[in-house]
Design an enzyme around this catalytic site. Structure first.
Site, PDB file in Angstrom:
ATOM      1  N   ASP A   1       0.863  -1.183   0.000  1.00 49.98           N
ATOM      2  CA  ASP A   1       0.000   0.000   0.000  1.00 49.98           C
ATOM      3  C   ASP A   1       0.906   1.242   0.000  1.00 49.98           C
ATOM      4  O   ASP A   1       2.123   1.122   0.154  1.00 49.98           O
ATOM      5  CB  ASP A   1      -0.865  -0.064   1.267  1.00 49.98           C
ATOM      6  CG  ASP A   1      -2.078   0.849   1.215  1.00 49.98           C
ATOM      7  OD1 ASP A   1      -2.232   1.602   0.238  1.00 49.98           O
ATOM      8  OD2 ASP A   1      -2.871   0.803   2.166  1.00 49.98           O
TER       9      ASP A   1
ATOM     10  N   GLU B   1       2.688   5.256  -3.761  1.00 51.63           N
ATOM     11  CA  GLU B   1       2.693   6.301  -4.820  1.00 51.63           C
ATOM     12  C   GLU B   1       4.003   7.074  -4.856  1.00 51.63           C
ATOM     13  O   GLU B   1       4.377   7.489  -5.953  1.00 51.63           O
ATOM     14  CB  GLU B   1       1.512   7.254  -4.587  1.00 51.63           C
ATOM     15  CG  GLU B   1       0.159   6.603  -4.766  1.00 51.63           C
ATOM     16  CD  GLU B   1      -0.237   5.689  -3.592  1.00 51.63           C
ATOM     17  OE1 GLU B   1       0.323   5.898  -2.496  1.00 51.63           O
ATOM     18  OE2 GLU B   1      -1.067   4.801  -3.787  1.00 51.63           O
TER      19      GLU B   1
ATOM     20  N   ASP C   1      -9.064   3.945  -1.740  1.00 58.10           N
ATOM     21  CA  ASP C   1      -9.956   4.234  -0.611  1.00 58.10           C
ATOM     22  C   ASP C   1     -11.270   4.853  -1.058  1.00 58.10           C
ATOM     23  O   ASP C   1     -11.457   6.073  -1.008  1.00 58.10           O
ATOM     24  CB  ASP C   1      -9.215   5.121   0.390  1.00 58.10           C
ATOM     25  CG  ASP C   1      -8.002   4.391   0.961  1.00 58.10           C
ATOM     26  OD1 ASP C   1      -7.919   3.155   0.777  1.00 58.10           O
ATOM     27  OD2 ASP C   1      -7.149   5.044   1.571  1.00 58.10           O
TER      28      ASP C   1
END
Ligand SMILES: *[C@@H]1O[C@H](CO)[C@@H](O)[C@H](O)[C@H]1NC(C)=O
Length: 987
Positions: A560, A563, A637
């Site tokens: 996760d 980015e 999300d």
């Protein structure tokens, strides 16, 4: 909710009621924090290039200042080289830009343009920057894995007109690149018709390097008025320096040591009304225009991987991943471009009245789609695909960037996640409850709370006391555990992982060249730099079983925040002037960052022990072109709202046509508490996500499928069982994606490329090549859905065989317990009907074949099977059958889909042996001919069987449907082997 104990009096109830009421009043409006993310106007290079486009459009005498110097053109071995000259208005100075056009064997063309001076490193950087001086040219190193063989047949045209260079290429020399010298531009033609145009509008803009000079204040002579046009020209000439140098946003300043260095180009698709692709955005499949107007966006589509939680629907805002691959589609043709650039990128889309000659050959719409691509840095590097089918595009793009990895079979079953299962006992309890309620699931997940104070590769000693025991309980039902590992490493004492990261110098650096420190879940953190091969080697070591204690062979990994998400960074990510391995600025490689990380994890899982033979599973949030080779993705999300359920369908369809089909959305919605109806409908939709996982935020109530109670739990269980029943279909679709690049779930246009009415349909999906057409309910209170049928084949309800026929919209009833799913006539669908606790326990279960007849009473289908675990399929150890029902002779056959021949290896033999007892236990013929009415038996012939078993008669039942229901027939237990050749004669 707090629990009321026996001693709680009315006073407590009053307090609770008040508390509940206040909560209702003060629930903050959940919405993305727009102010955290840039608009085009706040991103200097985007603003400049949009102004450039506006100026060009408003200037009647506008001419692109780029020309090819004809004297420099060379053509050899499928590659054209030339120098493009950029003329600066001031002083007529020229900037040299080396151009390469490569014609690939696949019929794809690649165009690169760089800056000679930067290539030589002949520039000076400001602020004593340690960054590289070249334009970034290594995106291909990470994204491309094949398809680069240069065409032998490409040839210069001998009849080139003055001012043009023409090259024929592609199969049968059907493709032609027409390179215009002044101004520079390229038209890509197929069969003499232009499909893609570069620089038609003159928006090519390679911002060349220049030193910063302090200019004296501008003086203007009295009485001299600049005309609007002159002002515009001046802007274009680069006079507006306001966004060239150091740029600030949200309190952070980007030092931009190389100054302005954007690369922009207009790409036009003449005669094309629809463009698709460029994920990830929460937007419809057919991309909208972005320059304002009715229902249009006013911002360009943005690709800058970022942690945009609680994201907004119907928006071109950037999300977590980027695939700069766009395809244009019209009846009879699909073409596309792949903009290989890893920097922040914006794409404007405009639909214009067609400039094409209306008398030209071919079916064309009267619209040109004009796009404008703007990247902050790097070289220009664009691939052009000329189709002509959507299948050509996904195959060719896959040849370049790789096809989807073949997942282990558990990975396409159901995943149960939440932030967080709080203890190992909790995990075991959830596991037992699934069994108690007879609900199938394969994988349970742990979010960040399992760690000791967010230190990855550790377990919280108080809550996860015995992870080994937990893992072993799961393994008893062949279930798996996925734990989260993120790229930020807690910067703290007594944590060997951070000590090594620092000592070995494997973290991303800041602009001064020191290890960069930022803020994430653990607080102060550093980020592993997976552009560094040494960092990957080190990372691999961390996952070994004796290093990451408590993990077992059934543990897999979730990446996760890659980015990367940096809580205190600009736009919640890293400063662009950070420096990666090799001296590249973060600016240059930002969109690649997530992929290098999840790929490192993939390699780590592939090597946890010596001789590991099983396929890794890694889930990633951030992605780029090529991520499909080593990960699955989810859409991040989302919210527990109907609009998010609805948006998940076009987003996942878009992933499919963009080469990364192993995609899903959090079932139930991550933030907030879904109503029981929404949760149920979400499961009924989620079973059609290639990646199927329920997930929930830490502040939400528990919502495992057994929680909502009657009738919801039962309905959700039915949905899950349907997913498990169709796992053979899903696995076969993955095989197809793995070998051809075809999407796993497919939009209407991909399946029916000639059906103009259906091009924008993005709320229903076809599963693989099976003709299964799903239309999930995404509206509250709905009791029916309208399904769009593109052709006039019969379609049958999956459950009761109700027949729908005729191109157009059909209303299908869909009360809460009903999952709208149709079967298109002409397909054979393999299923496994026995309910089990997990997919692993179905490995040797028998099959049911559903033969769905078309208008001609014919049908065909495929089944792919392998051990679902190892890489033995690469050595040919698989079963791949082709089933066909011959409508004229009424014979159903099973043959090998691929000739075994040379691939008959020991591994195949062993696999076939292991499957030798697995049989077909049922054949159902949907739409059975009336002539079978009185038939009671069929003749079965099996190859390789014992003499006595070779030919036998088996009972058949015919059922006349009532009303709109089709007639159907069933053969129970023909006892034919799934890996064998056989025939069933219904005549
Ligand atoms: C991924 O890993 C493979 C080795 O398994 C390597 O060859 C490749 O370059 C890596 N790709 C990326 C994008 O990191």
């Amino acid at each position: 909710m707090l629990q009321l104990r026996g001693d709680s009096g009315p006073r407590w109830i009053a307090v609770l009621l008040l508390w509940a009421a206040l909560c209702c009043l003060f629930v903050p409006a959940v919405t993305v924090k727009h102010e955290n993310f840039k608009t085009c106007d706040q991103s200097g290079f985007c603003k400049r290039n949009r102004q450039f486009a506006d100026a060009a459009a408003a200037t009647s005498s506008w001419a692109s200042p780029y020309t090819v110097d004809p004297a420099t053109i060379t053509f050899k071995d499928g590659e054209l080289h030339a120098t493009v000259l950029k003329t600066l208005q001031i002083g007529q100075e020229k900037v040299e830009l080396p151009l390469t056009v490569t014609f690939l064997d696949s019929g794809v063309a690649r165009v690169t343009l760089d800056e000679a001076r930067r290539l030589k490193g002949d520039i000076t950087l400001r602020h004593d920057s340690k960054a590289r001086k070249e334009r970034y040219n290594e995106a291909g190193k990470w994204a491309l894995v094949g398809g680069l063989k240069v065409a032998d047949g490409a040839a210069l045209s001998e009849t080139a007109d003055e001012g043009y260079t023409k090259v024929f290429y592609g199969e049968g020399s059907k493709h032609q690149a027409v390179i215009r010298h002044a101004p520079f531009g390229i038209e890509f033609q197929r069969d003499g018709e232009t499909q893609v145009k570069f620089n038609e509008r003159g928006l090519l803009n390679l911002e060349h390097w220049r030193p910063k000079t302090e200019k004296p204040a501008e003086e203007k002579r009295e009485g001299e008025e600049e005309t609007k046009e002159e002002e515009k020209k001046e802007e274009i000439a680069g006079e507006d320096e306001s966004t060239w140098w150091d740029e600030s946003f949200g309190g952070a300043t980007d030092s931009k040591p190389r100054g302005p260095e954007a690369i922009a180009l207009d790409i036009t698709f003449p005669g094309y009304d629809h463009v698709f692709g460029i994920p990830e955005h929460a937007t419809g499949l057919s991309l909208k225009t972005t320059r304002g107007g009715d229902g249009a966006y006013s911002e360009p589509y943005r690709l800058y991987n970022a942690d945009v939680f609680e994201y907004e629907m119907d928006s071109p805002m950037t999300l977590y991943g980027a695939i700069p691959f766009m395809q244009a589609h019209r009846k009879g043709s699909t073409v596309g471009v792949f903009w290989l650039n890893a920097a922040e990128t914006w794409i404007d889309v405009v639909k214009a009245k067609s400039s094409a000659n209306p008398l030209a050959l071919g079916v064309k719409s009267h619209t040109d789609t004009q796009t404008h691509w703007i990247s902050e840095s790097g070289q220009l590097d664009v691939f052009v695909f000329l189709g002509p089918t959507p299948q050509d595009l996904t195959r060719q793009y896959g040849e370049l960037t790789g096809y989807t990895a073949m997942p282990q079979s558990f990975a396409i079953a159901y995943h149960q996640c939440r932030w967080n299962y709080v203890t190992d006992e909790d995990v075991k309890d959830v596991d037992r409850k699934f069994d108690k309620h007879k609900i199938p699931y394969d994988v349970i997940w742990l979010d960040i709370e399992y760690t000791q104070e967010k230190k990855y590769f550790t377990w919280d000693p108080l809550t996860f006391v015995n992870p080994d025991k937990m893992g072993k309980q799961l393994d008893k039902s062949d279930r798996k555990l996925v734990v989260i590992i993120d790229p930020h490493i807690k910067n703290t004492d007594n944590y060997p992982v951070i000590d090594e990261l620092k000592k070995k110098d494997l973290a991303v650096k800041n602009k001064e060249g020191n290890q960069y420190e930022g803020w994430c879940w653990p607080g102060s953190s550093m980020w592993i730099d997976c552009f560094n091969p040494a960092a990957i080697s080190w990372w691999k070591g961390l996952f070994k079983y004796d290093s990451f204690k408590g993990t077992l062979p059934n543990t897999f990994i979730w990446n996760d925040m890659n980015e990367p998400s940096v809580f205190n960074g600009p736009e919640t990510t890293m400063p662009k002037d950070n420096i990666h391995f090799g001296g590249w600025e973060h600016r240059d490689v930002h969109n690649l960052n997530g992929m290098t990380f999840h790929n490192a994890t993939y390699q780590a899982i592939a090597e946890r022990k010596k001789g590991e033979l099983r396929r890794p599973f890694v889930l990633t949030r951030s992605f780029y072109s090529g991520s499909q080779r080593s990960a699955a993705m989810w859409t991040g999300d989302n919210l527990a709202e109907w609009s998010h359920l609805e948006a998940s369908l076009p987003m996942i369809l878009n992933q499919g046509i963009s080469g990364f089909p192993f995609a899903g959305a959090d079932v139930g919605g991550f933030f907030g508490n879904p109503s029981k109806e929404l949760l149920t409908r979400w499961y009924q939709a989620g079973i059609y996500y290639p990646f199927f996982r329920g997930h929930a935020h830490i502040d939400t109530r528990r919502r495992e499928p057994y929680i909502p109670g009657a009738p919801y739990t039962e309905i959700i269980t039915q949905a899950l069982r349907l997913r498990y029943q169709l796992l053979p279909v899903w696995y076969t679709a993955f095989r197809e994606a793995h070998t051809t690049g075809a999407p796993i779930v497919r939009p209407n246009f991909y399946v029916h490329p000639e059906d103009e009415r259906g091009f924008a349909v993005d709320d229903q999906l076809y599963i693989g090549s099976t003709g299964l057409l799903a239309k999930p309910v995404t509206k509250e209170g709905a009791t029916s859905v309208d399904v769009y049928l593109a052709d006039d084949q019969p379609y049958y309800d999956y459950f009761d065989y109700t027949r729908y026929q005729g191109a157009g919209t059909h209303t299908v009833s869909a009360p809460l317990e009903k999952i709208p799913l149709l079967m298109q006539g002409g397909h054979i669908i393999p299923r496994r009907d026995r309910p089990r606790r997990s997919s692993g326990l179905m490995k040797f279960d028998p099959f049911t074949l559903v033969v769905v007849l078309d208008k001609e009473n014919a049908a065909k289908g495929e089944l792919y099977l392998d051990d679902g675990e190892t890489f033995d399929y690469e050595a040919g150890a698989y079963i791949h059958r082709r089933f066909a029902f011959d409508g004229k002779r009424s014979i159903l056959t099973s043959t090998n889909a691929v000739p075994l021949g040379a691939k008959f290896t020991a591994k195949l033999e062993a696999y076939l042996k292991s499957m030798s007892k697995v049989r077909v236990e049922k054949v159902i013929i949907v739409g059975a001919p009336k002539a079978w009415k009185d038939k009671t038996e069929v003749v079965v012939m099996e190859e390789g069987a014992k003499e006595s078993a070779r030919r036998k008669t088996v009972a058949m039942e015919f059922h006349a449907g009532s009303g709109k229901q089709a007639d159907w027939a069933i053969v129970r237990d023909p006892k034919v082997g799934i890996g064998r050749g056989w025939k069933i004669d219904f005549s």
